[in-house]
Write a protein that holds these residues in place. Structure first.
Motif, mmCIF file in Angstrom:
data_model
loop_
_atom_site.group_PDB
_atom_site.id
_atom_site.type_symbol
_atom_site.label_atom_id
_atom_site.label_comp_id
_atom_site.label_asym_id
_atom_site.label_seq_id
_atom_site.Cartn_x
_atom_site.Cartn_y
_atom_site.Cartn_z
ATOM 1 N N ILE A 12 0.848 -1.193 0.000
ATOM 2 C CA ILE A 12 0.000 0.000 0.000
ATOM 3 C C ILE A 12 0.881 1.239 0.000
ATOM 4 O O ILE A 12 1.758 1.394 0.848
ATOM 5 C CB ILE A 12 -0.949 -0.001 1.210
ATOM 6 N N ASP A 13 0.629 2.099 -0.972
ATOM 7 C CA ASP A 13 1.462 3.279 -1.213
ATOM 8 C C ASP A 13 0.556 4.507 -1.319
ATOM 9 O O ASP A 13 -0.389 4.522 -2.123
ATOM 10 C CB ASP A 13 2.257 3.078 -2.507
ATOM 11 N N VAL A 14 0.813 5.522 -0.519
ATOM 12 C CA VAL A 14 -0.001 6.745 -0.557
ATOM 13 C C VAL A 14 0.302 7.522 -1.830
ATOM 14 O O VAL A 14 1.461 7.699 -2.204
ATOM 15 C CB VAL A 14 0.288 7.629 0.676
ATOM 16 N N ASN A 15 -0.726 7.978 -2.508
ATOM 17 C CA ASN A 15 -0.560 8.774 -3.728
ATOM 18 C C ASN A 15 -0.053 10.169 -3.381
ATOM 19 O O ASN A 15 -0.717 10.901 -2.643
ATOM 20 C CB ASN A 15 -1.881 8.883 -4.484
ATOM 21 N N SER A 16 1.148 10.520 -3.901
ATOM 22 C CA SER A 16 1.760 11.837 -3.642
ATOM 23 C C SER A 16 1.628 12.190 -2.159
ATOM 24 O O SER A 16 0.996 13.180 -1.785
ATOM 25 C CB SER A 16 1.103 12.913 -4.500
ATOM 26 N N ALA A 17 2.231 11.371 -1.332
ATOM 27 C CA ALA A 17 1.973 11.393 0.106
ATOM 28 C C ALA A 17 2.066 12.782 0.739
ATOM 29 O O ALA A 17 1.095 13.262 1.334
ATOM 30 C CB ALA A 17 2.933 10.434 0.808
ATOM 31 N N PHE A 18 3.217 13.434 0.627
ATOM 32 C CA PHE A 18 3.381 14.710 1.320
ATOM 33 C C PHE A 18 2.373 15.742 0.819
ATOM 34 O O PHE A 18 1.814 16.520 1.600
ATOM 35 C CB PHE A 18 4.805 15.240 1.139
ATOM 36 N N LEU A 19 2.132 15.742 -0.484
ATOM 37 C CA LEU A 19 1.171 16.698 -1.043
ATOM 38 C C LEU A 19 -0.250 16.353 -0.593
ATOM 39 O O LEU A 19 -1.021 17.237 -0.202
ATOM 40 C CB LEU A 19 1.255 16.698 -2.571
ATOM 41 N N SER A 20 -0.608 15.068 -0.638
ATOM 42 C CA SER A 20 -1.955 14.649 -0.237
ATOM 43 C C SER A 20 -2.206 14.951 1.231
ATOM 44 O O SER A 20 -3.281 15.441 1.604
ATOM 45 C CB SER A 20 -2.138 13.160 -0.498
ATOM 46 N N TRP A 21 -1.232 14.645 2.080
ATOM 47 C CA TRP A 21 -1.404 14.882 3.508
ATOM 48 C C TRP A 21 -1.508 16.377 3.814
ATOM 49 O O TRP A 21 -2.310 16.782 4.649
ATOM 50 C CB TRP A 21 -0.239 14.254 4.272
ATOM 51 N N THR A 22 -0.715 17.177 3.118
ATOM 52 C CA THR A 22 -0.807 18.625 3.298
ATOM 53 C C THR A 22 -2.154 19.139 2.816
ATOM 54 O O THR A 22 -2.793 19.977 3.471
ATOM 55 C CB THR A 22 0.322 19.334 2.530
ATOM 56 N N ALA A 23 -2.608 18.638 1.672
ATOM 57 C CA ALA A 23 -3.879 19.083 1.090
ATOM 58 C C ALA A 23 -5.053 18.765 2.015
ATOM 59 O O ALA A 23 -5.913 19.629 2.265
ATOM 60 C CB ALA A 23 -4.085 18.438 -0.274
#
Length: 401
Positions: A12-23
């Protein structure tokens, strides 16, 4: 008793993790703009001239921006680029929240990086249909509770699960079983193979190896001559050979729980019993898979007004028997239910202990009976692992099936 060794592994891999979490964090704080839907990147301090792109949106990617390049060159490619500084404390929390969800499905979780994890979910079963359902359940729960999306790769080996999660993005579930590598993997450029670096690709091309299939069909001894030990490793990966296990940190598991939000409210006891049976079968199977028994059992009911109420009991002796747990769950339900429509039902098994029961005497009738029931449960577990969840169905569920 026959032991089936076929694995079921998720990457399981988060899509564009840092950007998604910030968003998602900014949206919760009231921002009207979703960073994932504009040209945006997460990067360092531009003024210090040390700023590099750590994560990018799909729109930024289409402008040619790549991870690792300087913010200075990224702005040249996209004049209206939105740059947001990283918040690693936030990222650690988002990662922890996500892994808490993983723990609801399996205790066998390997944290590969802050935004990637391997899950061994063999205890569910290894049928393709069941694997997809579990993957979509996890994906939907992350989306609903945490607000971001993930890619999930499914396979019988870790390497192929990771490769599958890198297929089409975002918010996708892909399979790549060993039986599928020729169709889904071999046509890809050799540089797409895990652990094949950019410097290695030209050397492989010089040997007329351009695709992963070319590499898989190549003479492994010749590869070892040119690339030493990494030559054999690349050949094995191209052929889907990977014997590594999901490495997880052993910890005291406090309990196993499962709940279901019903598509239609339940209004009678018999329908509730059918749902409870499914929940008990699921939780007790997981309990046996991790070689545990439970002393405490509890149920949760949510009514049409979204009010939850629960009831629990402690057993005189620990158990992992499906029928014993179901008997207790039904009793708790009868004592707890007030007769109103039910929106959600949940079952929780707590106060766990190891299943190393004492050696029984042939004259101890009760213990002999218990061991026979445990043997039946384990046989059913193995049949479902081998042939799918519907290989064995309780008669009360046949009409529904």
């Amino acid at each position: 008793m026959i032991k089936f060794k076929q694995k079921l592994i998720f990457h399981i891999d988060v899509n564009s993790a840092f950007l998604s979490w910030t968003a998602t964090d900014k949206l919760r704080q009231g921002d009207n703009v979703d960073l994932r839907k504009i040209a945006a990147v997460i990067g360092g301090d531009e003024k210090s001239r040390r700023g590099v792109v750590l994560a990018k949106s799909m729109i930024a990617k289409k402008s040619g921006i790549v991870t690792g390049e300087s913010l200075f060159t990224a702005r040249k490619k996209c004049s209206n680029l939105k740059v947001v500084s990283p918040n690693f404390r936030l990222y650690e929390k988002c990662s922890s929240d996500m892994r808490a969800i993983f723990g609801e499905y399996t205790p066998f979780v390997e944290n590969f990086s802050i935004d990637e994890s391997f899950l061994d979910v063999t205890s569910y079963n290894t049928s393709k249909e069941a694997a997809l359902k579990v993957a979509y359940d996890i994906s939907d729960e992350i989306k609903k509770k945490l607000g971001f999306t993930v890619n999930i790769g499914i396979s019988d080996v870790k390497l192929l699960a990771k490769m599958a999660s890198d297929f089409e993005k975002p918010d996708k579930v892909h399979t790549l079983y060993k039986s599928e590598i020729e169709k889904k993997l071999w046509y890809l450029p050799v540089g797409e193979l895990f652990m094949v670096g950019r410097r290695t690709v030209p050397r492989l091309n010089n040997l007329n190896i351009f695709t992963i299939g070319d590499l898989a069909r190549y003479d492994v001894k010749f590869l070892a001559y040119h690339f030493k030990s990494s030559g054999r490793m690349m050949w094995e990966y191209a052929n889907g050979i990977d014997n590594s296990e999901v490495r997880f940190h052993k910890r005291d598991l406090k309990g196993i729980n499962n709940s279901i939000t019903l598509s239609n409210d339940i209004k009678n006891k018999n329908e509730a019993y059918k749902v409870l049976l499914k929940l008990v079968e699921h939780t007790s199977t997981r309990l046996r898979h991790i070689k545990k028994c439970c002393y405490s059992i509890s149920i949760t009911i949510r009514n049409q007004e979204f009010i939850d109420y629960s009831k629990s009991t402690t057993l005189k002796s620990a158990t992992d028997l499906t029928q014993e747990i179901l008997k207790t769950v039904k009793k708790l339900f009868d004592e707890l239910w007030k007769g109103e429509p039910i929106r959600l039902l949940g079952v929780s098994l707590n106060n766990l202990c190891d299943d190393n029961f004492k050696q029984i005497s042939i004259f101890d009738v009760d213990n002999v009976y218990v061991e026979k029931k445990r043997a039946i449960d384990k046989t059913i577990d193995e049949l479902r692992i081998r042939y799918g969840e519907n290989a064995v169905i309780k008669s009360s569920l046949l009409k529904e099936k």
